[in-house]
Design a protein around this motif. Structure first.
Motif, PDB file in Angstrom:
ATOM      1  N   UNK A   1      10.692  90.040 112.896  1.00 48.90           N
ATOM      2  CA  UNK A   1       9.049  90.437 113.900  1.00 48.90           C
ATOM      3  C   UNK A   1       8.726  89.634 114.683  1.00 48.90           C
ATOM      4  N   UNK A   2       8.563  90.875 115.588  1.00 45.43           N
ATOM      5  CA  UNK A   2       8.650  90.221 116.869  1.00 45.43           C
ATOM      6  C   UNK A   2       7.100  90.224 117.887  1.00 45.43           C
ATOM      7  N   UNK A   3       7.080  88.704 118.781  1.00 43.28           N
ATOM      8  CA  UNK A   3       5.537  89.041 119.063  1.00 43.28           C
ATOM      9  C   UNK A   3       5.718  88.871 121.025  1.00 43.28           C
ATOM     10  N   UNK A   4       4.806  89.318 121.395  1.00 43.11           N
ATOM     11  CA  UNK A   4       5.018  89.045 123.037  1.00 43.11           C
ATOM     12  C   UNK A   4       3.523  88.204 123.043  1.00 43.11           C
ATOM     13  N   UNK A   5       3.377  87.422 123.526  1.00 45.98           N
ATOM     14  CA  UNK A   5       2.853  86.946 123.808  1.00 45.98           C
ATOM     15  C   UNK A   5       2.429  86.374 125.685  1.00 45.98           C
ATOM     16  N   UNK A   6       0.859  86.834 126.007  1.00 43.87           N
ATOM     17  CA  UNK A   6       0.752  86.836 127.642  1.00 43.87           C
ATOM     18  C   UNK A   6       0.020  85.899 127.788  1.00 43.87           C
ATOM     19  N   UNK A   7       0.662  84.825 128.501  1.00 41.33           N
ATOM     20  CA  UNK A   7      -0.308  83.709 128.595  1.00 41.33           C
ATOM     21  C   UNK A   7      -1.218  84.025 129.763  1.00 41.33           C
ATOM     22  N   UNK A   8      -1.478  84.641 130.041  1.00 32.16           N
ATOM     23  CA  UNK A   8      -2.334  85.289 131.331  1.00 32.16           C
ATOM     24  C   UNK A   8      -2.238  84.619 132.366  1.00 32.16           C
TER      25      UNK A   8
END
Length: 103
Positions: free
Chosen positions: A1-8
């Protein structure tokens, strides 16, 4: 499974503990976490320490941490000011993070 994490827009010492917790949670849920730092406007070296620690953790657990292809120039400028520009051949940090565990 893959997730994109937005730092902001901000990644600094003031929010490094929260960033660490969010990254550990994402790594607990997924085998691959891609960090989207495209909106980042304020960054200090604690961000790179946190990301590198997440990378080391991920490698030890058979997982991956990388950046999106549009990691912005603020990241490169911060590393250059710290005298670490050789870690970042381009604005994309994938080559640095995929270097493996420190020797």
């Amino acid at each position: 499974m893959h997730k994109t994490f937005n730092v902001g827009s901000s990644a600094n010492i003031q929010n490094s503990a929260a960033l660490k917790d969010q990254l550990l949670t994402a790594l607990g849920e997924c085998d691959k976490v891609t960090i989207d730092a495209s909106q980042l406007q304020e960054v200090d070296l604690s961000f790179f320490q946190t990301i590198y620690s997440a990378h080391v953790y991920a490698v030890k657990h058979g997982k991956t941490v990388e950046f999106t292809d549009d990691a912005n120039d603020k990241l490169a400028a911060t590393l250059a000011r710290a005298g670490l520009a050789d870690l970042l051949p381009t604005a994309n940090l994938n080559s640095w993070l995929h270097g493996g565990l420190p020797q």
